[in-house]
Design a protein around this motif. Sequence first.
Motif, short mmCIF file in Angstrom:
data_model
loop_
_atom_site.label_atom_id
_atom_site.label_comp_id
_atom_site.label_asym_id
_atom_site.label_seq_id
_atom_site.Cartn_x
_atom_site.Cartn_y
_atom_site.Cartn_z
N ALA A 139 -31.16 -66.24 -41.29
CA ALA A 139 -30.81 -65.96 -42.97
C ALA A 139 -31.06 -66.27 -43.41
O ALA A 139 -31.93 -65.94 -44.72
CB ALA A 139 -28.99 -66.25 -42.84
N LEU A 140 -31.65 -67.75 -43.90
CA LEU A 140 -32.40 -68.50 -44.30
C LEU A 140 -33.91 -67.85 -44.49
O LEU A 140 -34.81 -67.49 -45.93
CB LEU A 140 -32.41 -69.64 -44.28
CG LEU A 140 -31.18 -70.61 -44.41
CD1 LEU A 140 -31.87 -72.16 -43.63
CD2 LEU A 140 -30.41 -70.58 -45.88
N GLN A 143 -34.09 -64.94 -46.91
CA GLN A 143 -33.25 -65.73 -48.17
C GLN A 143 -34.64 -65.45 -48.64
O GLN A 143 -34.96 -65.29 -49.99
CB GLN A 143 -31.95 -66.35 -48.81
CG GLN A 143 -30.44 -65.81 -48.02
CD GLN A 143 -30.12 -66.94 -48.59
OE1 GLN A 143 -30.59 -67.72 -48.74
NE2 GLN A 143 -28.28 -66.18 -47.85
N SER A 144 -35.09 -66.41 -47.97
CA SER A 144 -36.88 -66.56 -48.60
C SER A 144 -37.55 -66.25 -48.77
O SER A 144 -38.26 -65.82 -50.04
CB SER A 144 -37.46 -68.04 -47.90
OG SER A 144 -37.55 -67.29 -46.43
N ALA A 146 -37.06 -62.77 -49.51
CA ALA A 146 -36.53 -62.16 -50.05
C ALA A 146 -37.06 -62.72 -52.06
O ALA A 146 -37.14 -62.00 -53.04
CB ALA A 146 -34.98 -61.75 -50.67
N ALA A 147 -36.82 -64.12 -52.50
CA ALA A 147 -36.88 -65.34 -52.94
C ALA A 147 -38.64 -64.73 -53.39
O ALA A 147 -39.29 -64.65 -54.19
CB ALA A 147 -36.71 -66.59 -53.41
#
Length: 242
Positions: A139-140, A143-144, A146-147
């Motif tokens: 998940a991280l 998210q990273s 996507a960021a």
Amino acid sequence: MSLQWTLIAGFLYFEIAIVLLLVLPVASPRKWNAFFKSKFLQGLQRQASVYFFIVLAILFLFLLDAIREIRKYSNPATNFILNNTYSCLTEHEPKQLEAEMQGSMRLFRAQRNFYISGFALFLSLVIRRLVILISSQAALSAQSEAAMRQAQSASTAARTLLQKGEQEYQNEKNESQTKDKEINDLKDMINDLEEKLQHEIKDKSALKQQSENLHKEYDRLTEEYSKLQKQILSSGDTKKDD
């Protein structure tokens, strides 16, 4: 080894294989997360926690049983009773040695069962924690990424806006320079026209002065002409009278 401990040992080996699969770089966390979220595991997810706690309870009970066996066969009084029992039955020294070996073997089996159940219980907790950590890492990572994509898009947009601003500034600068050049050209033209106008004014003033002088000279000549004409007329009349 009895059947239940054989099953627990097999379960321990199965857990070791799972831990090795999760720890070794066999697959990326994203693939493991996709496997954990598959339809089959999603169907078992509702009862997975119940099954997990049931397995933990069973392993904990076997661990307590192994601890009880260790305490039982580690107690000197128990070994003495066993030894006396064999001695009373046989009353031979080899039988007493065999009884001691039997007690040591039972203690060894109890310790072995303790380690098997303890490691099985410990690896169950480790596997659960590894699954949670791998899912969190996936998940991280998502998210990273996507960021990072958002940061790259924002950087691209900022770079585009900066280039557009620089281009607009350059265009405005060029337009300003063009306007300044046109203004300077107009100023030069105005100066030239003003100089020409001053020359024209001077020429006009000179022509006007010359015209006035000519007019005065014309008036003077006209007056002299009139005087001469009068003189001629007067001299002609005098001759007629004579």
